[in-house]
Design an enzyme around this catalytic site. Structure first.
Site, PDB file in Angstrom:
ATOM      1  N   SER A  15       0.855  -0.806   0.461  1.00  0.00           N
ATOM      2  CA  SER A  15      -0.272  -0.499  -0.381  1.00  0.00           C
ATOM      3  C   SER A  15       0.979   1.299  -0.173  1.00  0.00           C
ATOM      4  O   SER A  15       1.766   1.677   0.873  1.00  0.00           O
ATOM      5  CB  SER A  15      -1.219   0.400   1.642  1.00  0.00           C
ATOM      6  OG  SER A  15      -1.087   1.909   1.504  1.00  0.00           O
ATOM      7  N   LYS A  66     -13.741  -4.119   3.529  1.00  0.00           N
ATOM      8  CA  LYS A  66     -14.821  -2.700   3.856  1.00  0.00           C
ATOM      9  C   LYS A  66     -15.730  -3.605   4.189  1.00  0.00           C
ATOM     10  O   LYS A  66     -16.798  -2.095   4.562  1.00  0.00           O
ATOM     11  CB  LYS A  66     -14.383  -2.261   2.441  1.00  0.00           C
ATOM     12  CG  LYS A  66     -13.879  -1.816   1.303  1.00  0.00           C
ATOM     13  CD  LYS A  66     -13.190  -1.402   0.161  1.00  0.00           C
ATOM     14  CE  LYS A  66     -12.197  -1.050  -0.513  1.00  0.00           C
ATOM     15  NZ  LYS A  66     -11.808  -0.480  -1.622  1.00  0.00           N
ATOM     16  N   ASN A  87     -14.581   2.727   3.949  1.00  0.00           N
ATOM     17  CA  ASN A  87     -12.673   2.422   3.361  1.00  0.00           C
ATOM     18  C   ASN A  87     -12.828   3.428   4.027  1.00  0.00           C
ATOM     19  O   ASN A  87     -11.599   3.711   3.820  1.00  0.00           O
ATOM     20  CB  ASN A  87     -13.298   2.681   2.077  1.00  0.00           C
ATOM     21  CG  ASN A  87     -12.965   4.140   0.671  1.00  0.00           C
ATOM     22  OD1 ASN A  87     -13.687   4.663   1.695  1.00  0.00           O
ATOM     23  ND2 ASN A  87     -12.275   3.937   0.459  1.00  0.00           N
ATOM     24  N   ASP A 103     -14.812   5.512  -2.373  1.00  0.00           N
ATOM     25  CA  ASP A 103     -14.512   5.097  -3.270  1.00  0.00           C
ATOM     26  C   ASP A 103     -15.066   5.921  -4.717  1.00  0.00           C
ATOM     27  O   ASP A 103     -14.247   6.264  -6.104  1.00  0.00           O
ATOM     28  CB  ASP A 103     -14.341   3.117  -3.495  1.00  0.00           C
ATOM     29  CG  ASP A 103     -12.979   2.484  -2.726  1.00  0.00           C
ATOM     30  OD1 ASP A 103     -12.208   2.945  -2.679  1.00  0.00           O
ATOM     31  OD2 ASP A 103     -13.637   1.964  -1.892  1.00  0.00           O
ATOM     32  N   GLY A 128     -16.585  -8.361 -10.994  1.00  0.00           N
ATOM     33  CA  GLY A 128     -15.649  -7.954  -9.537  1.00  0.00           C
ATOM     34  C   GLY A 128     -17.127  -7.669  -8.856  1.00  0.00           C
ATOM     35  O   GLY A 128     -18.120  -6.991  -9.355  1.00  0.00           O
ATOM     36  N   THR A 154     -18.211 -16.306  -8.222  1.00  0.00           N
ATOM     37  CA  THR A 154     -19.556 -16.315  -8.188  1.00  0.00           C
ATOM     38  C   THR A 154     -20.503 -15.534  -8.347  1.00  0.00           C
ATOM     39  O   THR A 154     -20.776 -14.793  -7.896  1.00  0.00           O
ATOM     40  CB  THR A 154     -19.110 -16.414  -6.338  1.00  0.00           C
ATOM     41  OG1 THR A 154     -17.600 -17.224  -6.194  1.00  0.00           O
ATOM     42  CG2 THR A 154     -20.512 -17.350  -5.948  1.00  0.00           C
ATOM     43  N   GLY A 239      -5.511   1.504 -11.138  1.00  0.00           N
ATOM     44  CA  GLY A 239      -5.946   2.155 -10.376  1.00  0.00           C
ATOM     45  C   GLY A 239      -5.397   3.279  -9.211  1.00  0.00           C
ATOM     46  O   GLY A 239      -5.983   4.228  -8.457  1.00  0.00           O
TER      47      GLY A 239
END
Length: 267
Positions: A15, A66, A87, A103, A128, A154, A239
């Site tokens: 990070s 989150k 976040n 975000d 996602g 999923t 990002g």
């Protein structure tokens, strides 16, 4: 004494949030200490309480915590409440925790201001369905887009999010095992698969002619960006810009001053 903040997540060693917040603080001559803290899922409440007891004033939350951060919060800002994910945590004098989600605003500013993209009537494919996707969907759906298609490893998770956000506009959960998702103007990778170096398990043709952005940055974005370039993407972006812009929103919540992001975006 320096004001104490941190970022919590797993993994966390990569990070760059400490660097970003220290540089923001320097713009206003604020004495700041900002730490990285590795936190495993399920242990966030105890780690947050310990950090607050040590004098911490707030913390940023990243993958995969989150949703847990939102559940931990005593109160939530509008974005965090809509997303069911937070976040940015702020600690009150009475020990109460307030959760926000920066975000979505950070991504919108990056797309519109830094990249100059027009979002009105755009079709968007999001890969996602975790906390990162939750954080950006409400902001995107408030930007007069045409529709969102959501795909996830999923499908159940994608269906849950599609149902959650259906009142905000046109959103559907795609089924990549049965059909190829429709073409999109913007493809956003909100999956954490890139942390392990895995590209999307989708046809590269979905990137053709689209602007493609990964919410991760640096090495974690390389697999997705390579997939997008090979598929003929119109442009590819990691990002970093979103990270800087959402960090600026968090900084403003904590310090009531909005930093200039340009020097970090254009070093």
């Amino acid at each position: 004494m320096a004001a104490l903040y941190c970022v919590m997540g797993d993994p966390i060693e990569h990070s760059r949030s400490p660097e970003i917040h220290r540089r923001f603080a320097a713009q206003f001559s604020i004495a700041l200490e900002y730490r990285r803290i590795n936190v495993q899922p399920g242990s966030l409440p105890s780690m947050v309480r310990r950090f607050a007891e040590d004098g911490g004033l707030g913390c940023n939350i990243t993958v995969p915590l989150k949703e847990e951060a939102a559940a931990l919060s005593d109160s939530l800002g509008d974005g965090a409440r809509q997303a069911g994910a937070a976040n940015t945590l702020s600690f009150g004098d009475n020990g109460r925790i307030h959760g926000d989600n920066t975000d979505g605003p950070g991504l919108l500013r990056h797309l519109r201001v830094n990249l100059g993209l027009e979002l009105e009537n755009a079709s968007i494919l999001i890969i996602g369905a975790g906390g990162a996707a939750r954080g950006i969907i409400p902001a995107l759906m408030g930007a007069n887009i045409a529709k969102i298609t959501l795909v996830n490893r999923t499908r159940k998770r994608a269906l849950e999010l599609a149902r959650r956000f259906a009142p905000l506009g046109a959103i559907r959960a795609g089924n990549p095992e049965a059909e190829t998702p429709p073409p999109a103007d913007l493809v956003i990778n909100a999956s954490s698969a890139g942390l392990a170096g895995h590209p999307p398990r989708l046809p590269r043709s979905l990137a053709a002619g689209a602007h493609c952005i990964d919410l991760a940055y640096g090495k974690a974005a390389e697999a997705f960006m390579s997939w997008a370039r090979r598929g003929g993407a119109r442009s590819t972006h990691d990002g970093w810009g979103m990270l800087v812009e959402q960090a600026a929103e968090s900084f403003a919540i904590w310090h009531d001053r909005h930093p200039d992001t340009r020097k970090l975006l254009n070093p």
